[in-house]
Structure formats: structure tokens, C-alpha cells
Design an enzyme around this catalytic site. Structure first.
Site, PDB file in Angstrom:
ATOM      1  N   GLN A 219       0.837  -1.196   0.000  1.00 15.76           N
ATOM      2  CA  GLN A 219       0.000   0.000   0.000  1.00 15.76           C
ATOM      3  C   GLN A 219       0.878   1.254   0.000  1.00 15.76           C
ATOM      4  O   GLN A 219       1.858   1.347   0.746  1.00 15.76           O
ATOM      5  CB  GLN A 219      -0.916   0.012   1.222  1.00 15.76           C
ATOM      6  CG  GLN A 219      -2.058  -0.980   1.143  1.00 15.76           C
ATOM      7  CD  GLN A 219      -3.126  -0.568   0.139  1.00 15.76           C
ATOM      8  OE1 GLN A 219      -3.190   0.568  -0.318  1.00 15.76           O
ATOM      9  NE2 GLN A 219      -3.979  -1.524  -0.217  1.00 15.76           N
ATOM     10  N   TYR A 251      -5.920 -13.024  -3.229  1.00 18.34           N
ATOM     11  CA  TYR A 251      -5.099 -11.899  -3.705  1.00 18.34           C
ATOM     12  C   TYR A 251      -4.247 -11.408  -2.530  1.00 18.34           C
ATOM     13  O   TYR A 251      -4.180 -10.211  -2.235  1.00 18.34           O
ATOM     14  CB  TYR A 251      -5.960 -10.762  -4.248  1.00 18.34           C
ATOM     15  CG  TYR A 251      -7.056 -11.166  -5.197  1.00 18.34           C
ATOM     16  CD1 TYR A 251      -6.821 -11.300  -6.561  1.00 18.34           C
ATOM     17  CD2 TYR A 251      -8.353 -11.392  -4.736  1.00 18.34           C
ATOM     18  CE1 TYR A 251      -7.842 -11.652  -7.439  1.00 18.34           C
ATOM     19  CE2 TYR A 251      -9.379 -11.750  -5.601  1.00 18.34           C
ATOM     20  CZ  TYR A 251      -9.116 -11.877  -6.944  1.00 18.34           C
ATOM     21  OH  TYR A 251     -10.137 -12.222  -7.803  1.00 18.34           O
ATOM     22  N   GLU A 274      -2.170 -16.395  -3.912  1.00 15.96           N
ATOM     23  CA  GLU A 274      -1.576 -15.281  -4.657  1.00 15.96           C
ATOM     24  C   GLU A 274      -0.920 -15.830  -5.919  1.00 15.96           C
ATOM     25  O   GLU A 274      -0.285 -16.880  -5.890  1.00 15.96           O
ATOM     26  CB  GLU A 274      -0.545 -14.576  -3.770  1.00 15.96           C
ATOM     27  CG  GLU A 274       0.340 -13.572  -4.460  1.00 15.96           C
ATOM     28  CD  GLU A 274      -0.425 -12.435  -5.092  1.00 15.96           C
ATOM     29  OE1 GLU A 274      -0.135 -12.132  -6.282  1.00 15.96           O
ATOM     30  OE2 GLU A 274      -1.307 -11.850  -4.431  1.00 15.96           O
ATOM     31  N   ASP A 318      -8.877  -9.087  -1.460  1.00 16.12           N
ATOM     32  CA  ASP A 318      -8.389  -7.740  -1.769  1.00 16.12           C
ATOM     33  C   ASP A 318      -8.003  -7.724  -3.246  1.00 16.12           C
ATOM     34  O   ASP A 318      -6.820  -7.721  -3.601  1.00 16.12           O
ATOM     35  CB  ASP A 318      -7.190  -7.408  -0.877  1.00 16.12           C
ATOM     36  CG  ASP A 318      -6.690  -5.984  -1.075  1.00 16.12           C
ATOM     37  OD1 ASP A 318      -7.352  -5.205  -1.787  1.00 16.12           O
ATOM     38  OD2 ASP A 318      -5.617  -5.655  -0.517  1.00 16.12           O
ATOM     39  N   CYS A 345     -10.569  -1.108  -3.765  1.00 13.61           N
ATOM     40  CA  CYS A 345      -9.990   0.195  -4.099  1.00 13.61           C
ATOM     41  C   CYS A 345     -10.778   0.915  -5.184  1.00 13.61           C
ATOM     42  O   CYS A 345     -10.394   2.007  -5.601  1.00 13.61           O
ATOM     43  CB  CYS A 345      -8.526   0.051  -4.513  1.00 13.61           C
ATOM     44  SG  CYS A 345      -8.244  -1.104  -5.868  1.00 13.61           S
TER      45      CYS A 345
END
Length: 387
Positions: A219, A251, A274, A318, A345
């Protein structure tokens, strides 16, 4: 040139006006203003325009903090708007898309990250990318173009990045430069793929240490990882995460959420999924003390399709800006976890997915949103869902 009365904010950092029978998406404006704007795109269904002169100014307009943005540089499209009002506009966007696309009437408010109001929303970015043109000039690109804007300062970046001075140097023959600074004092920059500075970035979040390889996702906001992790942990407690059952982190990246929850919920089993081999290696290196967390490299959709229904208690996801996508959401519904925690997001992608999940019987139990991208239209939303 058009004279336009700005009606409201729209998703994407633009504002809505109308001319004849067409919607006009206007940049550089504020709701309530009367502006003169130059049309830069004309389609059958809408126009796109850029503010040239403000004829009637909003009380929320301020002097833009960055000269490069006035030359068209991207990354600060809300910089002409008073910081607290930026969050008001983001809240309006979130509430509107939730209502229109998901049928959810929410009073959720986009919250400021700690320290941002005092810092005027500056010096928060720990990750910066500079693009390079044919002359070797490194800088941000103009919005919707490949043209580079030269800048003498990087006011959104943490001081450690600006003080490297890479944006002031010539990089002839280079494509892009990625710069990162950790919250423990490391700094690293990739000139194309060549690593400079520290070989590894060490981040500390929620009492845990994460060791990141060059170029790994993290982030960008200096307080973002801690803020989002605290929220995910809060929601996991609210949902009464079952420590006896298997939980998923989709993710996962380097396992920011699953490593934290694995440490907090004694004995709870987590599997982090992932697709990036590098992120998996970072996650395993950073969680060797956690016997209840495993990492698995796989495409999320392919992994979900391989699983048996009713196996998982809580799924954290995410996804990228485009959201989880219909096929992934379909598999989540098929697997029927008791709970989900969705970190998003993009509010439009989130609302689309929440509509599908709502139709399948999942209810929103809690929701929070965070302005971890001040002076842009972006923000993060975290949603707790239960069936």
C-alpha cells in the site's frame, strides 16, 4: 469552449455538467461552480472537457499545491479542492454508487488517515513511479497521455523519496523508475529492472515484520497498511471468525491480512492465495513463525474452481482495481463461506460485486472507507459480509 454549471462529482475524478442533451465530464472543477471549459473529447453520448477559467468560484476551492499538476501531471486531480471537502465528495461517490448499483443505502463516510489533515494530505506516498521520455526526462505523465511533465518537487511523496533527487536527473534510454521507502528507514529504486539502494524493504505492521523483494506490491500510503489491517481485524472479530475452520486470504500479496489474523486468532487456519511467485516468497519469509498460515501460488479463479463447497469459514479478498469479477464472485457464492471481508480500491467494482453477493443472501454487517489517496479521487473501502 463551453460555459458550464457544475452539478455534482462523478466517479473518476471528474465533475458533471450538461450541454444541450449531453452529459459533460469536466476536470478541474467543483460542484456549484460556473466554469469556462475546453472540450477535449466529443462522443455520441458525452463530452469531456477541461476547466480553463472559473467564473463563479466554490468556497471549497484552494490554490493547487503542485505546479506540475497545473501543467497536466496526473496524480493530484483533487489538489484544487480543500482537503476535508475532498472526503465529502468521495463519500458522495461511494454512497451514490452503492445505492444505484447495489441497492444499499449506507451512511458510510470516507475517513481521513491519521495525520493527513495536519499534513494537508502531503508527504504520504511511500511508492512513486516516474516515467521517462525520449530526452531522458523523468517525471509524472500527463493525464491520458504519455507526455512527461518535469517537476522540481514531489510533494505527495515522503521526504526520503524526494530527497533522493531522482526526478531531477536525466535517464536517457530508461523506460521507468520505481521508488520505494519503508517505514523502518529502507529506500530502494528500480531503474527499469536494475535494483539500487537497499536490496530488501522491511515494513513493520501490527507488530509484525514483512520483508519485501524489489518491486513487490505494498500500500502506497505510509499509514495505509496499519489502517487497513486494523479494520480487517476489527471486522474479523465482529464476524466471530471460527478458529477451528479453514479461512482464505485471496489476492493475498505477502500476506498482510492473513499473517496478522493468524497471529491474533490462536489456532485459526489461514491459506493465502496469490498468483505472484515473488509475493509468495515474501509472505513465506515473513511468516515462518506462524504454523497456522500457509501460502499457495495460484490464479484465484482456478483455485476456487478446484475447491469443494462449504469448506471455508471466512474469506478475505483484496482484488485489483477491476474488482473480483463475475466468475470469481460466482465461485465465492458456490463455496458458500459463512463470512467475507472485501477490501476494495474501486467503489464501482465493489458495488457491482456487492449486488451479486446480496442477491445470493450475503448481508453487509459493517463498512468503513479510508482516504488513503489524498488529492486524488481514489479511496479504499472495507466491507464485512455474512450469510
Amino acid at each position: 469552449m463551453l460555459k458550464l454549471k457544475i452539478e455534482k462529482v462523478a466517479h473518476g475524478g471528474v465533475f458533471i455538467a450538461r450541454h444541450d442533451s449531453k452529459v459533460v465530464f469536466v476536470s478541474g472543477a467543483i460542484p456549484g461552480e460556473l466554469v469556462e471549459a475546453k472540450v477535449v473529447q466529443d462522443t455520441k453520448s458525452f463530452l469531456r472537457a477541461e476547466t480553463v477559467e472559473v467564473l463563479e468560484e466554490s468556497e471549497h476551492r484552494v490554490k493547487h499545491f503542485w505546479k506540475a499538476a497545473l501543467k497536466g501531471a496526473g496524480g493530484a486531480e483533487f489538489g484544487h479542492i480543500e482537503l476535508s471537502y475532498q472526503r465529502v465528495l468521495k463519500t458522495q461517490v461511494l454512497q451514490e454508487v452503492l445505492s444505484r448499483m447495489a441497492g444499499i443505502e449506507s451512511e458510510v463516510v470516507v475517513e481521513a488517515a491519521p495525520g493527513d489533515q495536519e499534513n494537508q494530505g502531503l508527504r504520504y506516498r511511500t511508492r512513486v513511479q516516474l516515467n521517462v521520455d525520449e530526452s531522458g526526462t523523468a517525471g509524472p505523465s500527463k493525464i491520458r497521455t504519455n507526455e512527461i511533465v518535469f517537476t522540481r518537487d514531489l510533494p505527495l511523496a515522503v521526504k526520503e523519496i524526494e530527497e533522493l533527487g531522482l526526478h531531477l536527473k536525466n535517464f536517457n534510454g530508461v523506460d521507468k523508475i520505481k521508488i520505494a521507502a519503508s517505514n523502518t528507514g529502507n529506500s530502494q529504486w528500480l531503474i527499469d529492472k536494475k535494483v539500487n539502494g537497499d536490496k530488501q524493504l522491511i515494513e513493520r505492521v501490527a507488530g509484525r515484520t514483512f520483508r519485501l523483494s524489489p518491486g513487490s506490491f505494498w500500500q502506497a500510503h505510509v499509514k495505509g497498511p496499519e489502517l487497513l489491517t486494523a479494520c480487517v481485524s476489527e471486522f474479523a472479530k465482529l464476524l466471530n471468525l471460527d478458529p477451528q475452520k479453514q479461512n482464505l486470504d485471496l489476492y493475498s500479496g505477502a500476506g498482510l491480512f492473513s499473517a496478522t489474523l493468524s497471529a491474533q486468532f490462536d489456532g485459526a487456519k489461514f491459506l493465502a492465495i496469490e498468483s505472484s511467485k515473488q509475493a509468495i516468497a515474501d509472505g513465506e519469509r515473513s511468516s515462518h513463525d506462524l504454523d497456522n498460515l500457509r501460502f499457495h501460488q495460484a490464479d484465484v479463479l482456478k483455485f476456487l474452481r478446484s475447491q469443494t463447497a462449504a469448506t471455508f469459514d471466512t474469506i478475505i479478498l483484496d482484488p485489483p482495481r477491476s474488482g473480483a469479477a463475475n466468475k470469481v464472485v460466482e465461485q465465492l457464492i458456490r463455496l458458500s463461506p459463512r463470512n467475507m471481508i472485501y477490501v476494495a480500491c474501486d467503489p464501482v467494482a465493489l458495488a457491482r460485486d456487492l449486488r451479486t453477493l446480496g442477491d445470493a443472501g450475503y448481508q453487509v454487517m459493517a463498512m468503513r472507507a479510508f482516504d488513503i489517496f489524498p488529492h486524488t479521487h481514489h479511496f479504499e473501502t472495507v466491507v464485512a459480509l455474512a450469510r
